[in-house]
Motif scaffolding. Structure first.
Motif, PDB file in Angstrom:
ATOM      1  N   ASP A 195       0.838  -1.188   0.000  1.00  0.00           N
ATOM      2  CA  ASP A 195       0.000   0.000   0.000  1.00  0.00           C
ATOM      3  C   ASP A 195       0.878   1.244   0.000  1.00  0.00           C
ATOM      4  OD1 ASP A 195       0.976   0.347   2.551  1.00  0.00           O
ATOM      5  OD2 ASP A 195      -0.862  -0.290   3.555  1.00  0.00           O
ATOM      6  N   GLU A 196       0.267   2.386   0.100  1.00  0.00           N
ATOM      7  CA  GLU A 196       1.031   3.638   0.012  1.00  0.00           C
ATOM      8  C   GLU A 196       1.978   3.835   1.189  1.00  0.00           C
ATOM      9  OE1 GLU A 196      -2.571   6.337   2.011  1.00  0.00           O
ATOM     10  OE2 GLU A 196      -1.947   6.653  -0.079  1.00  0.00           O
ATOM     11  N   ASP A 197       1.754   3.122   2.289  1.00  0.00           N
ATOM     12  CA  ASP A 197       2.647   3.217   3.443  1.00  0.00           C
ATOM     13  C   ASP A 197       3.750   2.165   3.422  1.00  0.00           C
ATOM     14  OD1 ASP A 197       1.313   5.385   4.700  1.00  0.00           O
ATOM     15  OD2 ASP A 197      -0.260   3.989   5.338  1.00  0.00           O
ATOM     16  N   GLY A 198       3.777   1.354   2.385  1.00  0.00           N
ATOM     17  CA  GLY A 198       4.809   0.329   2.293  1.00  0.00           C
ATOM     18  C   GLY A 198       4.442  -0.986   2.940  1.00  0.00           C
ATOM     19  N   ALA A 199       3.225  -1.105   3.472  1.00  0.00           N
ATOM     20  CA  ALA A 199       2.787  -2.352   4.099  1.00  0.00           C
ATOM     21  C   ALA A 199       2.170  -3.263   3.053  1.00  0.00           C
ATOM     22  CB  ALA A 199       1.781  -2.074   5.207  1.00  0.00           C
ATOM     23  N   LEU A 200       2.234  -4.566   3.310  1.00  0.00           N
ATOM     24  CA  LEU A 200       1.576  -5.519   2.435  1.00  0.00           C
ATOM     25  C   LEU A 200       0.067  -5.268   2.443  1.00  0.00           C
ATOM     26  CD1 LEU A 200       3.497  -8.753   3.477  1.00  0.00           C
ATOM     27  CD2 LEU A 200       3.696  -7.540   1.296  1.00  0.00           C
ATOM     28  N   ALA A 201      -0.536  -5.250   1.279  1.00  0.00           N
ATOM     29  CA  ALA A 201      -1.959  -4.943   1.156  1.00  0.00           C
ATOM     30  C   ALA A 201      -2.787  -6.169   1.524  1.00  0.00           C
ATOM     31  CB  ALA A 201      -2.273  -4.484  -0.267  1.00  0.00           C
ATOM     32  N   LEU A 202      -2.755  -6.522   2.805  1.00  0.00           N
ATOM     33  CA  LEU A 202      -3.416  -7.719   3.298  1.00  0.00           C
ATOM     34  C   LEU A 202      -4.134  -7.442   4.606  1.00  0.00           C
ATOM     35  CD1 LEU A 202      -0.597 -10.384   2.724  1.00  0.00           C
ATOM     36  CD2 LEU A 202      -2.753 -10.207   1.454  1.00  0.00           C
ATOM     37  N   ASP A 203      -5.260  -8.127   4.804  1.00  0.00           N
ATOM     38  CA  ASP A 203      -5.940  -8.118   6.090  1.00  0.00           C
ATOM     39  C   ASP A 203      -5.614  -9.370   6.901  1.00  0.00           C
ATOM     40  OD1 ASP A 203      -7.428  -5.706   5.511  1.00  0.00           O
ATOM     41  OD2 ASP A 203      -8.585  -6.925   4.114  1.00  0.00           O
ATOM     42  N   LEU A 204      -5.279 -10.469   6.195  1.00  0.00           N
ATOM     43  CA  LEU A 204      -4.960 -11.728   6.856  1.00  0.00           C
ATOM     44  C   LEU A 204      -3.858 -12.421   6.071  1.00  0.00           C
ATOM     45  CD1 LEU A 204      -5.431 -14.174   8.778  1.00  0.00           C
ATOM     46  CD2 LEU A 204      -7.206 -14.951   7.178  1.00  0.00           C
ATOM     47  N   LEU A 205      -2.793 -12.789   6.773  1.00  0.00           N
ATOM     48  CA  LEU A 205      -1.721 -13.574   6.165  1.00  0.00           C
ATOM     49  C   LEU A 205      -1.576 -14.864   6.967  1.00  0.00           C
ATOM     50  CD1 LEU A 205       0.605 -13.936   4.160  1.00  0.00           C
ATOM     51  CD2 LEU A 205       2.098 -12.812   5.828  1.00  0.00           C
ATOM     52  N   VAL A 206      -1.646 -15.993   6.273  1.00  0.00           N
ATOM     53  CA  VAL A 206      -1.437 -17.292   6.889  1.00  0.00           C
ATOM     54  C   VAL A 206      -0.093 -17.823   6.384  1.00  0.00           C
ATOM     55  CG1 VAL A 206      -2.310 -19.629   7.210  1.00  0.00           C
ATOM     56  CG2 VAL A 206      -3.904 -17.717   6.942  1.00  0.00           C
ATOM     57  N   VAL A 207       0.837 -18.047   7.297  1.00  0.00           N
ATOM     58  CA  VAL A 207       2.153 -18.563   6.936  1.00  0.00           C
ATOM     59  C   VAL A 207       2.192 -20.047   7.254  1.00  0.00           C
ATOM     60  CG1 VAL A 207       4.637 -18.423   7.342  1.00  0.00           C
ATOM     61  CG2 VAL A 207       3.253 -16.334   7.352  1.00  0.00           C
ATOM     62  N   LEU A 208       2.230 -20.868   6.201  1.00  0.00           N
ATOM     63  CA  LEU A 208       2.387 -22.309   6.391  1.00  0.00           C
ATOM     64  C   LEU A 208       3.878 -22.641   6.455  1.00  0.00           C
ATOM     65  CD1 LEU A 208      -0.476 -21.871   4.855  1.00  0.00           C
ATOM     66  CD2 LEU A 208      -0.367 -24.339   4.575  1.00  0.00           C
ATOM     67  N   ASP A 209       4.199 -23.852   6.869  1.00  0.00           N
ATOM     68  CA  ASP A 209       5.599 -24.254   7.060  1.00  0.00           C
ATOM     69  C   ASP A 209       6.304 -23.291   8.018  1.00  0.00           C
ATOM     70  OD1 ASP A 209       5.165 -26.180   4.981  1.00  0.00           O
ATOM     71  OD2 ASP A 209       5.510 -24.585   3.519  1.00  0.00           O
ATOM     72  N   ALA A 210       5.585 -22.848   9.043  1.00  0.00           N
ATOM     73  CA  ALA A 210       6.130 -21.849   9.970  1.00  0.00           C
ATOM     74  C   ALA A 210       7.418 -22.278  10.658  1.00  0.00           C
ATOM     75  CB  ALA A 210       5.074 -21.474  11.018  1.00  0.00           C
ATOM     76  N   PRO A 211       7.674 -23.583  10.927  1.00  0.00           N
ATOM     77  CA  PRO A 211       8.956 -23.940  11.531  1.00  0.00           C
ATOM     78  C   PRO A 211      10.159 -23.562  10.677  1.00  0.00           C
ATOM     79  CG  PRO A 211       7.396 -25.734  11.811  1.00  0.00           C
ATOM     80  CD  PRO A 211       6.756 -24.740  10.893  1.00  0.00           C
ATOM     81  N   GLN A 212       9.957 -23.319   9.385  1.00  0.00           N
ATOM     82  CA  GLN A 212      11.068 -22.943   8.516  1.00  0.00           C
ATOM     83  C   GLN A 212      11.410 -21.468   8.601  1.00  0.00           C
ATOM     84  OE1 GLN A 212      12.497 -25.617   7.093  1.00  0.00           O
ATOM     85  NE2 GLN A 212      10.854 -26.693   8.146  1.00  0.00           N
ATOM     86  N   LEU A 213      10.658 -20.697   9.367  1.00  0.00           N
ATOM     87  CA  LEU A 213      10.930 -19.260   9.517  1.00  0.00           C
ATOM     88  C   LEU A 213      12.137 -19.042  10.423  1.00  0.00           C
ATOM     89  CD1 LEU A 213       7.510 -17.426  10.072  1.00  0.00           C
ATOM     90  CD2 LEU A 213       9.144 -17.014   8.222  1.00  0.00           C
ATOM     91  N   ASP A 214      13.153 -18.344   9.927  1.00  0.00           N
ATOM     92  CA  ASP A 214      14.243 -17.928  10.804  1.00  0.00           C
ATOM     93  C   ASP A 214      13.921 -16.542  11.340  1.00  0.00           C
ATOM     94  OD1 ASP A 214      15.772 -15.734   9.138  1.00  0.00           O
ATOM     95  OD2 ASP A 214      15.401 -17.381   7.751  1.00  0.00           O
TER      96      ASP A 214
END
Length: 781
Positions: free
Chosen positions: A480-499
């Motif tokens: 969006d214009e503020d630099g944020a992802l244009a999302l209301d809900l983000l679901v991250v699968l494979d979350a154990p792979q997040l460093d």
């Protein structure tokens, strides 16, 4: 054939960190060093062959997986190559004169090194681009001036620790509004291959001259400029131990380089040497998943490296900004402190003396990432609308676990969801329900394969992206214009792979009011990068948690579920979904693996060789990925390797960045580089990066295979891999096959032992206490 009579494969945690107190020698430093080519240099000179292979980076935290970090026989050949060299170099380093060398250049050198840290540069860049400062992570910068006072107080015994790092700053106020207008999803674009930092010819020539003077290989010139910048030559001349900043260089080699340049003006307790060693120990720990180390562990490791005064070395490293110091635990109450000060002084009663708190040392990049991530997660929890009514959507959910996830997400800004492969249908139902309510909802996965599976589950390809594609802007709805992802809900699968660094960047990109769901299987191997984000979020109870009640179906699902609780059960496999192939040695293991992939599995199940994935414990050894890939190429796609060792049709794994393993197939090559097809996405790897970032991919390690599935998997367990097994490793490897699993079994009772008694090795991180200290009104009890 029924599966695993008493020896069923299990889940072994290959992220067991290697002992920092006794760092292993050449060929035993973990995956990064496992596949380096051999070269013969002087014992004290840095060896170009030790330069890390980025294609092994996904296995970095998994010391035992390569059979190298843990000293297992799996890579005995690699270990043997460097034993004589390391022993001689270690003896030379220990015998070096203990004269103190001038340290006038220390501050300038360390400041230059700190300026190269990638995450800090990215965060500073984001700060400069925004009108308002980033609230996340300000706790660290606000207390930077107190770091030296903290370590001095702890080391001198004046205090048990400071309170500066006991409690992070309160969650920042709302930084930006949630985006109001939805944007149409963008068509996924090919992901760009990162390019290495370019170095000017002048800088390279200057570094080569210094390296030659110090007896080091000229091949280290380019990575040295990449690590130290254009002033690398000047830095190396004034502080030769800066060579330890080059990935793959060992302390013995840096000592030899320093002696060649400085002569008698250096010794084991040279301040430049000790500061570089502290940084090297912390960087090495990060490769094994730690974001910090106990100060006592660092002191012990320094003592083993011939440092005469480890306490002074640690203080000096903190003063120079090489490491930050943190306190874990609470200070004693005032009454207890008074009793300790009074009674202990008068009567010398040791029973009333207060116990010291744990002091941790960490690199600034991981400290900043953890504090930024903790603040960002608290912001999401506190800024979310809690009164959303999703009852109707929950009632229409396909199952009770999916309904529970929908209801929980409606009332929380952060939710942790855990479950196996079948449980991925629940986040898919959540995404579909949210989009049905008019919300901008999206799912992000670790791999392109995971993205396709999620898109199939939701029935809409626009609902699924890869994390790398989302953050780079190549996939997803954009910003969006503020630099944020244009999302209301983000679901991250494979979350154990997040460093921790990737998670910090992701959370920073979410707007206030957005919801984040972290979903994954807690039993699989952890992230290739430093940190254990998903495990720390679960352990901190900083948000509501939904545990799926949907079991994985079939014999493979039953087998893997048992492994997850430490049981290696015999399962009924009437359709030969699980087959055990016993072998006596590594040679037979390779032969039977090739036979399974090329003949048996295609004939019995109709699964072609290109849809069967081989997974083994390590890269080295007689049945590691290197040996297996060579044998499989000879059988499945023989050729001269005219494109830098590759031929059209070769299965490969491309590593565009540490921690990312992208399977692909070689198409062709031209002046631009090697052309790959990575899951339908065209990729061109520049010629200069092919050797370091592309490997054959018929056989992968479990870390490289995490987050992906294939119709059939062949897991190879040669006898020399027994010490590399753990429950998470077996759990991860055995769960990669959808329809069929073959286990080439040569470890005898080591397999059930690993499943029952070898859990994942804990990683030292600070995220959990940071999350526990933050105000999170929605936290689960």
């Amino acid at each position: 054939m029924t599966a695993l009579p008493g020896e069923t494969p299990g889940t072994v945690g290959t992220d067991t960190p290697q002992d920092i107190v006794s760092p292993p020698e050449a060929g035993a430093e973990g995956p990064e060093h496992a596949e380096a080519p051999d070269a013969s240099d002087a014992p004290d000179a840095p060896d170009a062959s030790d330069a890390p292979d980025p294609s092994d980076a996904p296995d970095a935290p998994d010391a035992s997986e390569d059979g190298e970090s843990s000293g297992t026989p799996a890579d005995g050949e690699d270990d043997a190559r460097g034993d004589a060299e390391d022993a001689e170099a270690e003896a030379a380093a220990d015998a070096a004169p203990a004269e103190a060398a001038p340290a006038a250049e220390l501050s300038e050198a360390q400041a230059e090194l700190a300026a190269q840290r990638e995450l800090r540069e990215r965060i500073e860049k984001r700060k400069a681009e925004k009108a308002a400062p980033i609230a996340a992570g300000t706790g660290l910068s606000g207390t930077a001036a107190d770091l030296l006072a903290a370590v001095r107080a702890v080391e001198s015994g004046e205090k048990a620790g400071t309170a500066f790092f006991d409690r992070p700053a309160p969650a920042p106020a709302s930084r930006r509004p949630a985006p109001a207008a939805a944007q149409p999803p963008r068509t996924p674009a090919p992901e760009a291959v990162p390019t290495a930092r370019t170095a000017t010819p002048e800088a390279l020539d200057a570094v080569r001259a210094v390296l030659t003077e110090g007896g080091a290989p000229e091949a280290l010139a380019r990575p040295a400029v990449g690590a130290l910048g254009e002033q690398a030559a000047e830095l190396l001349r004034t502080d030769p131990w800066q060579l330890l900043s080059v990935p793959g260089v060992r302390p013995e080699q840096a000592d030899g380089f320093a002696r060649a340049l400085l002569g008698a003006d250096c010794g084991p307790d040279d301040g430049r040497r000790t500061a570089a060693l502290v940084g090297w120990l912390l960087e090495r720990a990060a490769l094994q998943g730690h974001t910090a180390l106990d100060a006592e562990v660092v002191r012990a490791a320094l003592a083993e490296r011939a440092v005469g005064d480890p306490d002074a070395a640690v203080r000096g490293a903190v003063e120079e900004g090489v490491a930050l110091v943190f306190q874990e635990g609470d200070e004693p109450a005032a009454d207890d402190a008074g009793a300790a000060d009074g009674e202990a002084d008068e009567a010398g009663d040791a029973d009333v003396a207060r116990e010291p708190v744990q002091v941790l040392l960490g690199l600034d990049r991981y400290a900043l990432a953890e504090e930024s991530l903790a603040d960002g997660l608290a912001r999401l929890v506190n800024a979310c609308e809690k009164a959303a009514d999703w009852a109707e959507a929950a009632a229409a959910a396909p199952g009770p676990s999916a309904a529970e996830l929908i209801r929980t997400t409606a009332a929380a800004g952060l939710v942790a969801h855990s479950g196996g492969e079948a449980a991925r249908a629940e986040p898919a139902a959540l995404i579909a329900a949210a989009r049905g309510l008019g919300l901008r909802a999206l799912g992000a996965t670790h791999s392109e394969d995971g993205r396709r599976r999620l898109a199939a589950a939701t029935g809409d390809p626009d609902t699924a992206v890869t994390l790398s594609g989302l953050l780079s802007g190549a996939q997803g709805p954009g910003r969006d214009e503020d630099g944020a992802l244009a999302l209301d809900l983000l679901v991250v699968l494979d979350a154990p792979q997040l460093d921790v660094e990737g998670a910090a960047v992701l959370v920073e990109a979410l707007a206030d009011g957005a919801r984040l769901v972290l979903s994954g299987d807690p039993g699989v191997l952890g992230s290739a990068g430093a940190g254990r984000v998903f495990a720390d979020v679960l352990a901190s109870h900083a948000c509501p948690q939904v545990v799926s009640r949907t079991p994985d179906p079939g014999p493979i699902g039953e087998l893997v579920s048992g492994i997850g609780i430490g049981e290696l059960n015999q399962v009924d496999a009437p359709g030969k979904e699980v087959v055990i192939v016993p072998v006596r040695d590594a040679g037979e293991a390779v032969h039977r693996t090739v036979q399974l992939v090329a003949d048996s599995v295609p004939r019995a199940f109709g699964i072609p060789a290109e849809e069967t994935q081989v997974i083994t414990v390590g890269h080295g050894g007689a049945a590691g990925t290197r040996a297996l890939n060579e044998a499989l190429k000879q059988r499945l796609n023989p050729g001269p390797g005219r494109f830098g060792g590759f031929d059209p049709g070769d299965r490969v794994v491309h590593v565009p960045a540490p921690g990312r393993a992208v399977p692909g197939v070689v198409l062709s090559a031209d002046a631009e580089g090697l052309r790959l097809d990575c899951g339908g996405v065209p990729v061109v790897v520049p010629q200069e990066r092919v050797e370091s970032s592309v490997r054959h991919g018929w056989a992968l390690s479990a870390h490289q295979a995490a987050g992906m599935r294939w119709p059939a998997a062949v897991v190879v367990l040669p006898g020399d891999a027994a010490q590399g097994l753990s429950r998470p490793w077996v759990y991860t490897a055995f769960g990669r096959g959808e329809r069929h699993l073959s286990v080439v079994h040569g470890v005898d009772q080591a397999l059930p032992h690993a499943v029952a008694q070898v859990p994942a090795q804990e990683r030292t991180t600070r995220l959990r206490p940071l999350l526990e200290a933050l105000p999170t009104p929605d936290a689960a009890s």
